[in-house]
Enzyme design. Structure first.
Site, PDB file in Angstrom:
ATOM      1  N   ARG A 201       0.845  -1.187   0.000  1.00  0.00           N
ATOM      2  CA  ARG A 201       0.000   0.000   0.000  1.00  0.00           C
ATOM      3  C   ARG A 201       0.878   1.234   0.000  1.00  0.00           C
ATOM      4  O   ARG A 201       1.904   1.286   0.664  1.00  0.00           O
ATOM      5  CB  ARG A 201      -1.031  -0.013   1.123  1.00  0.00           C
ATOM      6  CG  ARG A 201      -0.533  -0.100   2.526  1.00  0.00           C
ATOM      7  CD  ARG A 201      -1.703   0.023   3.517  1.00  0.00           C
ATOM      8  NE  ARG A 201      -1.181   0.359   4.837  1.00  0.00           N
ATOM      9  CZ  ARG A 201      -1.901   0.740   5.858  1.00  0.00           C
ATOM     10  NH1 ARG A 201      -3.208   0.855   5.741  1.00  0.00           N
ATOM     11  NH2 ARG A 201      -1.358   1.031   7.012  1.00  0.00           N
TER      12      ARG A 201
ATOM     13  N   THR B 229      -0.979   7.484   0.463  1.00  0.00           N
ATOM     14  CA  THR B 229      -2.430   7.430   0.192  1.00  0.00           C
ATOM     15  C   THR B 229      -3.085   6.195   0.804  1.00  0.00           C
ATOM     16  O   THR B 229      -4.308   6.138   0.909  1.00  0.00           O
ATOM     17  CB  THR B 229      -2.696   7.382  -1.329  1.00  0.00           C
ATOM     18  OG1 THR B 229      -2.102   6.179  -1.836  1.00  0.00           O
ATOM     19  CG2 THR B 229      -2.108   8.585  -2.046  1.00  0.00           C
TER      20      THR B 229
ATOM     21  N   ASP C  74       3.678  -1.874  13.264  1.00  0.00           N
ATOM     22  CA  ASP C  74       3.753  -2.522  11.954  1.00  0.00           C
ATOM     23  C   ASP C  74       4.045  -4.013  12.171  1.00  0.00           C
ATOM     24  O   ASP C  74       5.127  -4.399  12.627  1.00  0.00           O
ATOM     25  CB  ASP C  74       4.857  -1.885  11.110  1.00  0.00           C
ATOM     26  CG  ASP C  74       4.822  -2.409   9.683  1.00  0.00           C
ATOM     27  OD1 ASP C  74       4.493  -1.640   8.775  1.00  0.00           O
ATOM     28  OD2 ASP C  74       5.098  -3.625   9.478  1.00  0.00           O
TER      29      ASP C  74
ATOM     30  N   ASP D 266       7.189  -5.452  10.195  1.00  0.00           N
ATOM     31  CA  ASP D 266       8.475  -4.957  10.707  1.00  0.00           C
ATOM     32  C   ASP D 266       8.847  -5.671  11.999  1.00  0.00           C
ATOM     33  O   ASP D 266      10.007  -6.049  12.203  1.00  0.00           O
ATOM     34  CB  ASP D 266       8.402  -3.450  10.961  1.00  0.00           C
ATOM     35  CG  ASP D 266       8.591  -2.648   9.681  1.00  0.00           C
ATOM     36  OD1 ASP D 266       8.997  -3.238   8.657  1.00  0.00           O
ATOM     37  OD2 ASP D 266       8.338  -1.429   9.710  1.00  0.00           O
TER      38      ASP D 266
HETATM   39  N1  URA Z   1      -0.576  -3.002   9.039  1.00  0.00           N
HETATM   40  C1  URA Z   1       0.153  -3.108  10.177  1.00  0.00           C
HETATM   41  O1  URA Z   1       1.084  -3.892  10.268  1.00  0.00           O
HETATM   42  N2  URA Z   1      -0.174  -2.301  11.213  1.00  0.00           N
HETATM   43  C2  URA Z   1      -1.185  -1.407  11.168  1.00  0.00           C
HETATM   44  O2  URA Z   1      -1.439  -0.717  12.163  1.00  0.00           O
HETATM   45  C3  URA Z   1      -1.923  -1.328   9.971  1.00  0.00           C
HETATM   46  C4  URA Z   1      -1.603  -2.128   8.920  1.00  0.00           C
END
Ligand code: URA
Length: 200
Positions: free
Chosen positions: A93, A97, A191, A194
């Protein structure tokens, strides 16, 4: 069980080893939960002592992780559904945006009887999951044979997804409060990819 595992995943001080272990365990919990959705056929089974009744899955599963975070769910689901075939859908993504874009698609052959489990631990806007369902439908899948498996979703993500894909089954461990302006789930866990892959 789900709540304790989500708590470990949320905690910013959780080590990468603990994070991966909690992911694996929660994956197994959701795999067990998904089992109830899929039809079984009766069969005889011979124990060392006698013949009795048992069941087997009528149709084999297709596992489809959405790259990259969905890969974290592949190992627990492959252990549970050990005969499943596996496909991959790569969606990124746009950081600004948050609009999802397909960059990779490799699916195995399947019929309209094979249950498809779409794996993505986080449903933020619901855009990536909706795009993945569109890709599966273009490959011949029916919405009702697809189940989306996720750890944490935002309410707006679920609303958007169900509007776009009303017949897809949803298994979500936790629905959170909402999204921030960068479309991150709040309180969420940061995330997912990550933290799981150590790319912070
Ligand atoms: N993807 C993630 O890893 N964390 C979020 O908060 C949103 C999408």
């Amino acid at each position: 069980m789900k709540k304790t595992l989500i708590t470990i995943l949320r905690n910013r001080n959780t080590s990468i080893e603990q994070y991966r272990q909690a992911t694996d365990q929660l994956g197994i919990v959701l795999a067990v939960e998904s089992d109830a959705l899929f039809p079984k056929a009766p069969m005889f089974v011979d124990t060392p002592l006698a013949r009795t009744y048992g069941v087997h899955f009528k149709h084999e599963m297709v596992l489809v992780p959405i790259l990259r975070s969905g890969l974290a769910l592949l190992s627990p689901f492959m252990r549970f559904y050990s005969k499943a075939s596996v496909g991959f859908i790569g969606i990124r993504r746009d950081e600004k945006t948050a609009i999802p874009e397909l960059y990779y698609n490799k699916l195995p052959t399947f019929t309209q009887n094979n249950p498809i489990l779409l794996l993505d631990p986080m449903i933020a806007t619901g855009g990536s999951a909706s795009l993945a369902v569109k890709v599966l439908k273009e490959a011949g899948a029916l919405e009702k044979q697809i189940t989306l498996i996720s750890f944490i979703a935002s309410p707006e993500g679920i609303t958007h997804f169900q509007k776009e894909c009303s017949e897809v089954n949803l298994i979500v461990a936790q629905v959170d409060e909402g999204l921030d302006e960068q479309k991150r789930i709040i309180p969420g866990l940061g995330d997912f990819g990550d933290r799981y892959f150590g790319t912070i």
